[in-house]
Structures are given as C-alpha cells and as structure tokens.
Scaffold this active site. Structure first.
Site, PDB file in Angstrom:
ATOM      1  CD1 TRP A  10      -2.236  -1.993   0.311  1.00 33.89           C
ATOM      2  CD2 TRP A  10      -3.147  -1.045   2.121  1.00 33.89           C
ATOM      3  NE1 TRP A  10      -3.382  -2.693   0.623  1.00 33.89           N
ATOM      4  CE2 TRP A  10      -3.959  -2.128   1.735  1.00 33.89           C
ATOM      5  CE3 TRP A  10      -3.518  -0.307   3.250  1.00 33.89           C
ATOM      6  CZ2 TRP A  10      -5.127  -2.490   2.422  1.00 33.89           C
ATOM      7  CZ3 TRP A  10      -4.668  -0.659   3.934  1.00 33.89           C
ATOM      8  CH2 TRP A  10      -5.467  -1.742   3.518  1.00 33.89           C
ATOM      9  CD  GLU A  97       8.333   3.541  -3.739  1.00 32.53           C
ATOM     10  OE1 GLU A  97       7.703   3.289  -2.702  1.00 32.53           O
ATOM     11  OE2 GLU A  97       7.854   3.380  -4.879  1.00 32.53           O
ATOM     12  CB  SER A 212       3.483  -0.833 -14.024  1.00 37.09           C
ATOM     13  OG  SER A 212       3.991   0.428 -13.623  1.00 37.09           O
ATOM     14  N   GLY A 233       1.791  -2.502  -6.211  1.00 38.10           N
ATOM     15  CA  GLY A 233       1.675  -1.198  -5.561  1.00 38.10           C
ATOM     16  C   GLY A 233       0.324  -0.575  -5.858  1.00 38.10           C
ATOM     17  N   GLY A 234       0.291   0.337  -6.819  1.00 40.14           N
ATOM     18  CA  GLY A 234      -0.912   1.102  -7.146  1.00 40.14           C
ATOM     19  C   GLY A 234      -2.185   0.270  -7.255  1.00 40.14           C
TER      20      GLY A 234
HETATM   21  P1  PGA Z   1       3.486  -0.357  -8.691  1.00 43.23           P
HETATM   22  O1  PGA Z   1       4.485  -0.553  -7.429  1.00 43.23           O
HETATM   23  O2  PGA Z   1       2.674  -1.611  -8.816  1.00 43.23           O
HETATM   24  O3  PGA Z   1       2.649   0.838  -8.317  1.00 43.23           O
HETATM   25  O4  PGA Z   1       4.352  -0.103  -9.866  1.00 43.23           O
HETATM   26  C1  PGA Z   1       5.076  -1.781  -7.153  1.00 43.23           C
HETATM   27  C2  PGA Z   1       5.956  -1.666  -5.932  1.00 43.23           C
HETATM   28  O5  PGA Z   1       6.620  -0.638  -5.776  1.00 43.23           O
HETATM   29  O6  PGA Z   1       6.016  -2.578  -5.075  1.00 43.23           O
END
Ligand code: PGA
Length: 254
Positions: A10, A97, A212, A233-234
């Site tokens: 998240w 990140e 993604s 992620g998203g």
């Molecule tokens: P994303 O992020 O699916 O938004 O590209 C994946 C992640 O950073 O774990």
C-alpha cells in the site's frame, strides 16, 4: 510445486474508513484464491486494523520495512519483533523507494533481513535495477550484488522458502511494465544465482515480479516459468484490480 503469491504494497496510502472497504473485499480473496498466498502490507499504523479485518480469512499481513535493531533508542523506527507482535507474517525489505529515497545500502538491507528472520517474520526481499543501470546493461550485476549481500550476511540457508521480488525501478509506478521476457530473464538469473549455492533452496524460492502489474498484464507475467506472483503497488489500492490480479495468479497454476 511453489505456491504463487500476490502481495499488496500500500506504500504511504490509506485512511481508516477507506481501508475498511478495501480490506472487506480483500478478505474474500482468501477463500476465492485458496491456491495463492495473498498478503497486504499497509503502513505500520494500519497493521492492527488489517489484522483484525482479515482475521481467519487466510489473507496474511506484512509490514513495509523494519529496523535492523530489535529495540532501543531509535526514534521513529519500528522493530521486527513489534511487527511480529501485532500479527505480521511478512515484511517488505529493500524496496527501491527505501534504497533510493532513504539511502538504504545493501549491507543495511541485509541486516534488516537478519532482524526480520530473528523475529520469525518472512522477508519479501526486493531487488532491481534503475533505468540507467538497465541502459548500461548492468542489470544482472546490480541484482546479483543485492542478492549476494544477503547471502553473505545471512547464508544461503536463510533463503529457504524465501520471497524475493524483482522490481525494475523504471517500472514502479510508471505504468511501464517489464515485458514478460525481460522479467523472466531476470527471475531465471536470480534462481540460477542461488542455485549456484544450493539447488534445493533455489527451486523453492518464491519469485515475485513488481512494477506496474495490472489485471491486463498479470496473467502473462505469472505464466512465465520463474515468476511465482507479484508485488503490487498502485493496483493493490483498488479492490477490483487487486482481486483480478489474485485471480490471475490462481489461474496461473491451472
Ligand atoms: P506499482 O508498485 O505496482 O505501483 O508499480 C510496485 C511496488 O513498488 O512494489
């Protein structure tokens, strides 16, 4: 046969009321996708909410990071034993990140990996190259170095049944997904790198692709031999999309 896994990251998103609706939908995925390990990794403060909402559903909860120390004077940090104490089973470590925005080194990530295992948590170890590194053709060098840091610090046995997420930095949150061939090539490389130390451990590694992943590309990615699921992620913030991705993982082993 490795059990596929889909974990939702998240990141720094959420609010109690919105989480409740999302968790209610995710709860049903435990039964619906019984052949997939489904997990959600909310921000620390929402871990108890997620645990409670998912109780008895079969959906696991994880943290997004942990300290390499078990306790003490480290203002702002969250220790692995604390995550275990509030019901986390997993913890994401070495996310790009954390590596790029918070300067975490390979050595630090390896220390966190050891701390997580000491606490009985299963680390989801993230590795991956930046766009610049891919263009310089050093992807395997970078991923190999990130992997070796953990093997050197914790030993190859620490990867027994481990979860490793390959997340090309250029594909995270950009809408630009690695092609199934690009992802499969790196996943194969990771398995072979570990196999050079221990073939049995390599065979059991659950290798997730992240970057993604969406309902419309999940099926093709998860169909690759060495891709055992995804770190999302998203799309993990949208109940329908996350559900569809979990269903794609469930179908990938048909
Ligand atoms: P994303 O992020 O699916 O938004 O590209 C994946 C992640 O950073 O774990």
């Amino acid at each position: 046969m490795r059990k596929p896994m889909v974990a939702g990251n998240w990141k720094m998103n959420g609010k109690s009321a919105d989480n409740a609706a999302l968790l209610e939908a995710v709860r049903g995925l435990g039964d619906e996708c019984a052949n997939v390990t489904v997990a959600v990794c909310p921000p620390f403060v929402y871990v108890p909410q997620a645990r409670q909402a998912l109780e008895g559903s079969g959906v696991a909860v994880g943290g997004q990071d942990c300290s390499d120390n078990d306790s003490g004077a480290f203002t702002g940090e969250v220790a692995a034993p604390m995550l275990a104490d509030v019901g986390c089973e997993y913890v994401i470590l070495g996310h790009s990140e954390r590596r790029t925005l918070f300067g975490e080194s390979d050595t630090q990530v390896a220390a966190k990996y050891r701390a997580a295992q000491r606490a009985g948590l299963k680390p989801i170890l993230c590795v991956g190259e930046t766009l610049e590194e891919r263009e310089q053709d050093v992807t395997e060098e970078v991923v190999g170095r990130q992997l070796d840091a953990v093997i050197d610090a914790a030993g190859v046995a620490s990867l027994e049944g481990a979860v490793i997420a390959y997340e090309p930095v250029w594909a995270i949150g950009t809408g630009r997904t690695a092609t199934p061939e690009q992802a499969q090539t790196v996943h194969r490389f990771i398995r072979e790198r570990v196999a050079a130390h221990d073939a049995g451990v390599a065979e059991g590694l659950v290798l997730l692709y992240g970057g993604s992943v969406k309902p419309d590309n999940a099926g093709e990615l998860f169909g690759c031999d060495d891709i055992d699921g995804g770190l999302i992620g998203g799309a993990s913030l949208k109940a329908d999309a996350f559900g569809d991705i979990c269903r794609a993982a469930e179908r990938s082993r048909d």
